[in-house]
Design a protein around this motif. Structure first.
Motif, PDB file in Angstrom:
ATOM      1  N   ASP A   1       5.026   1.070  -5.715  1.00 40.17           N
ATOM      2  CA  ASP A   1       4.770   2.503  -5.648  1.00 40.17           C
ATOM      3  C   ASP A   1       3.683   2.931  -6.634  1.00 40.17           C
ATOM      4  O   ASP A   1       3.482   4.112  -6.883  1.00 40.17           O
ATOM      5  CB  ASP A   1       6.058   3.288  -5.916  1.00 40.17           C
ATOM      6  CG  ASP A   1       6.691   2.930  -7.262  1.00 40.17           C
ATOM      7  OD1 ASP A   1       6.139   2.055  -7.962  1.00 40.17           O
ATOM      8  OD2 ASP A   1       7.735   3.521  -7.599  1.00 40.17           O
ATOM      9  N   LEU A   2       2.960   1.958  -7.180  1.00 42.08           N
ATOM     10  CA  LEU A   2       1.881   2.262  -8.127  1.00 42.08           C
ATOM     11  C   LEU A   2       0.585   2.549  -7.378  1.00 42.08           C
ATOM     12  O   LEU A   2       0.216   1.833  -6.445  1.00 42.08           O
ATOM     13  CB  LEU A   2       1.665   1.093  -9.083  1.00 42.08           C
ATOM     14  CG  LEU A   2       2.792   0.796 -10.076  1.00 42.08           C
ATOM     15  CD1 LEU A   2       2.479  -0.478 -10.838  1.00 42.08           C
ATOM     16  CD2 LEU A   2       2.981   1.958 -11.042  1.00 42.08           C
ATOM     17  N   SER A   3      -0.116   3.573  -7.797  1.00 43.52           N
ATOM     18  CA  SER A   3      -1.418   3.881  -7.210  1.00 43.52           C
ATOM     19  C   SER A   3      -2.516   3.156  -7.980  1.00 43.52           C
ATOM     20  O   SER A   3      -2.284   2.607  -9.067  1.00 43.52           O
ATOM     21  CB  SER A   3      -1.669   5.392  -7.260  1.00 43.52           C
ATOM     22  OG  SER A   3      -1.909   5.799  -8.607  1.00 43.52           O
ATOM     23  N   GLN A   4      -3.728   3.198  -7.446  1.00 42.01           N
ATOM     24  CA  GLN A   4      -4.856   2.597  -8.164  1.00 42.01           C
ATOM     25  C   GLN A   4      -5.114   3.331  -9.481  1.00 42.01           C
ATOM     26  O   GLN A   4      -5.607   2.734 -10.438  1.00 42.01           O
ATOM     27  CB  GLN A   4      -6.105   2.614  -7.292  1.00 42.01           C
ATOM     28  CG  GLN A   4      -6.607   3.981  -6.905  1.00 42.01           C
ATOM     29  CD  GLN A   4      -7.857   3.896  -6.027  1.00 42.01           C
ATOM     30  OE1 GLN A   4      -8.334   2.818  -5.680  1.00 42.01           O
ATOM     31  NE2 GLN A   4      -8.399   5.045  -5.673  1.00 42.01           N
ATOM     32  N   TYR A   5      -4.755   4.591  -9.544  1.00 40.46           N
ATOM     33  CA  TYR A   5      -4.944   5.346 -10.776  1.00 40.46           C
ATOM     34  C   TYR A   5      -3.938   4.910 -11.840  1.00 40.46           C
ATOM     35  O   TYR A   5      -4.272   4.802 -13.023  1.00 40.46           O
ATOM     36  CB  TYR A   5      -4.821   6.843 -10.486  1.00 40.46           C
ATOM     37  CG  TYR A   5      -5.830   7.315  -9.469  1.00 40.46           C
ATOM     38  CD1 TYR A   5      -7.158   7.530  -9.826  1.00 40.46           C
ATOM     39  CD2 TYR A   5      -5.470   7.492  -8.138  1.00 40.46           C
ATOM     40  CE1 TYR A   5      -8.105   7.932  -8.893  1.00 40.46           C
ATOM     41  CE2 TYR A   5      -6.407   7.897  -7.190  1.00 40.46           C
ATOM     42  CZ  TYR A   5      -7.716   8.112  -7.578  1.00 40.46           C
ATOM     43  OH  TYR A   5      -8.652   8.495  -6.648  1.00 40.46           O
ATOM     44  N   ASP A   6      -2.701   4.626 -11.411  1.00 40.26           N
ATOM     45  CA  ASP A   6      -1.695   4.116 -12.347  1.00 40.26           C
ATOM     46  C   ASP A   6      -2.146   2.790 -12.950  1.00 40.26           C
ATOM     47  O   ASP A   6      -2.058   2.573 -14.164  1.00 40.26           O
ATOM     48  CB  ASP A   6      -0.352   3.919 -11.636  1.00 40.26           C
ATOM     49  CG  ASP A   6       0.246   5.222 -11.120  1.00 40.26           C
ATOM     50  OD1 ASP A   6       0.059   6.253 -11.784  1.00 40.26           O
ATOM     51  OD2 ASP A   6       0.881   5.192 -10.049  1.00 40.26           O
ATOM     52  N   LEU A   7      -2.629   1.903 -12.092  1.00 43.79           N
ATOM     53  CA  LEU A   7      -3.064   0.590 -12.563  1.00 43.79           C
ATOM     54  C   LEU A   7      -4.326   0.689 -13.419  1.00 43.79           C
ATOM     55  O   LEU A   7      -4.498  -0.068 -14.377  1.00 43.79           O
ATOM     56  CB  LEU A   7      -3.295  -0.346 -11.378  1.00 43.79           C
ATOM     57  CG  LEU A   7      -2.023  -0.886 -10.723  1.00 43.79           C
ATOM     58  CD1 LEU A   7      -2.338  -1.565  -9.396  1.00 43.79           C
ATOM     59  CD2 LEU A   7      -1.313  -1.869 -11.646  1.00 43.79           C
ATOM     60  N   ALA A   8      -5.210   1.619 -13.073  1.00 44.28           N
ATOM     61  CA  ALA A   8      -6.430   1.799 -13.874  1.00 44.28           C
ATOM     62  C   ALA A   8      -6.087   2.261 -15.294  1.00 44.28           C
ATOM     63  O   ALA A   8      -6.730   1.836 -16.261  1.00 44.28           O
ATOM     64  CB  ALA A   8      -7.365   2.796 -13.195  1.00 44.28           C
TER      65      ALA A   8
END
Length: 483
Positions: free
Chosen positions: A186-193
């Motif tokens: 449920d992680l977005s690319q923004y969370d991972l960034a």
């Protein structure tokens, strides 16, 4: 013969005897002799991938091995060493790794960092935990961001000096790993960034400037937006020149990292799943099964199979329904981007490239290869062929300037922004298949790209989708506009 090569502010040793090339393996390797250890960087050009061999006191580690594991086994045997550990920096998405095969053949233990879960893992290293190898130590630095389990490995030589850092897909030369490959989370690319921002600043940037950075990929890999050329670099040089390591707040960082991030190739998610599977087939088995010649009649009986044409020229024609992806370009990347894994595959290739073509396909998970055939055999059997219309630059430029038909540019958005032809419309090759219905089937379609190679692929792709009036320019944009 050993010579010194200057690379991005650091020195490395290159052993010409260890440079290898064959039709089945494309491998360049460079050596490092350190205090209490020996290492090699092994580069596979078609994937722009780096694997690593590290040895101390006849004990060896392999970091991020490809599926074709024989070069690692041969190297250890040649040096009288035992492969003790296989380290994965993360679950790879752009190729099928050889960790399970290496474990099965050598008895090596598979080791990963925090958050990694798979049935084949022997040990999870905690953040900061040390792995002993002969006279040296390898330390796990958990660096989530590219993926949640991403881990860099810091090599301490026998004196305790922090010598080199194996960064996987966390840090490249001039770039960082893309943060949009979290599979089934449920992680977005923004969370991972945001995670990546913290990992770089808390784990990697505090390291000494003279630590040598050994990345998981080089220029041309789709795992980073714009990876610089080179094989290795110092941490200090990266702190000065890598845009992602410059002073900025996390919001600015996130904006820069995700800006213009192209859609990940569809095969990335398929490969990531395979790399968590303990039952992945050995490459030797695939070669035995797939490396067989087919007749035109054999191919016709398999009329639902995808025909992949790896020839570098289709001027003499191509088989109806086939997709041409030349071996001389990033073959695996474009096949994986454009074609699904759920079909049987028949290869059309040039003589002498059969094994190489199978190898490159299997590196990215195309295992259901029925065999290969030659275009000449198909032609001589009197079977139908499609003959492409290839345009010289003057003819294509005239068509563009006069607005005849549809002018289709299949380059990337980044290339498009630097310049385009009059009346052209952008359909990046990686998005063409999903946008074919936006093209007018009743008008002539004129395709161009950066070199002529992607235009060829697009030509066969559109013809396979039922388009009749298609032609492409033999040369690329820069050559077309040259006076």
């Amino acid at each position: 013969m050993i010579k010194i090569v200057q690379v991005c502010g650091g020195m490395r040793l290159f052993n010409q005897k260890l440079y290898k090339y064959s039709k089945s393996v494309q491998l360049k390797s460079s050596e490092t002799f350190g205090e209490g250890f020996y290492s090699q960087q092994l580069f596979t050009s078609c994937l722009a991938e780096y694997a690593y061999y590290i040895e101390s006191n006849k004990e060896a580690i392999i970091i991020d091995p490809l599926r074709d594991i024989q070069p690692y086994i041969d190297l250890a045997k040649e040096r009288g060493a035992t492969i003790k550990y296989v380290l994965l920096t993360h679950f790879h998405a752009d190729f099928v790794a050889g960790h399970v095969s290496l474990k099965n053949q050598t008895g090596a233990q598979i080791i990963m960092g925090p958050n990694a879960e798979a049935p084949f893992i022997n040990k999870i290293l905690k953040d900061g935990e040390i792995l002993n190898l002969g006279q040296i130590k390898v330390q796990a630095l958990h660096t989530p961001g590219h993926t949640q389990e991403s881990t860099c490995f810091l090599l301490h030589d026998k004196t305790g000096k922090k010598h080199s850092l194996f960064t996987g897909d966390t840090l490249f030369l001039g770039e960082v790993g893309r943060p949009d490959l979290a599979v089934k989370t449920d992680l977005s690319q923004y969370d991972l960034a945001i995670m990546l921002f913290k990992s770089l600043r808390e784990k990697l940037m505090p390291l000494p400037d003279d630590v040598i950075v050994f990345p998981g990929h080089g220029q041309g890999s789709a795992c980073g937006k714009n990876i610089s050329s080179g094989y290795s670099c110092t941490m200090g040089n990266q702190k000065k020149n890598n845009y992602a390591l410059q002073p900025m707040d996390y919001e600015t960082f996130v904006g820069e990292v995700v800006r213009d991030l192209p859609k990940p190739p569809q095969y990335f998610f398929y490969n990531a799943g395979l790399n968590k599977n303990i039952f992945t087939s050995d490459l030797i088995e695939i070669l035995k099964k797939s490396n067989r010649k087919l007749s035109p009649q054999d191919a016709k009986l398999k009329n639902t199979a995808q025909i992949i044409d790896s020839r570098n020229s289709i001027s003499e024609g191509f088989i109806p329904g086939s997709i041409n992806v030349p071996l001389q370009i990033p073959f695996a990347h474009w096949v994986g981007t454009l074609l699904p894994h759920n079909k049987e595959v028949i290869i059309v290739c040039e003589k002498g490239t059969e094994e190489q073509t199978i190898m490159r396909l299997s590196r990215i998970g195309y295992d259901n290869i029925l065999g290969y055939m030659y275009f000449e055999d198909w032609q001589q059997a009197g079977e139908n062929i499609n003959k492409p219309t290839e345009l010289e630059k003057q003819d294509f430029l005239k068509i563009s300037q006069q607005g005849q038909g549809q002018i289709i540019d299949v380059r990337s958005m980044e290339e498009w922004r630097k310049g385009k032809l009059d009346n052209a419309k952008l359909f990046p090759l990686n998005e063409l298949q999903s946008n074919v219905e936006k093209l007018n089937r009743d008008q002539q379609i004129n395709i161009y790209c950066g070199t002529g190679q992607r235009a060829k692929i697009a030509h066969t792709l559109l013809v396979a989708n039922g388009f009749k009036n298609v032609q492409y320019c033999k040369v690329g944009y820069d050559e077309i506009i040259k006076p």
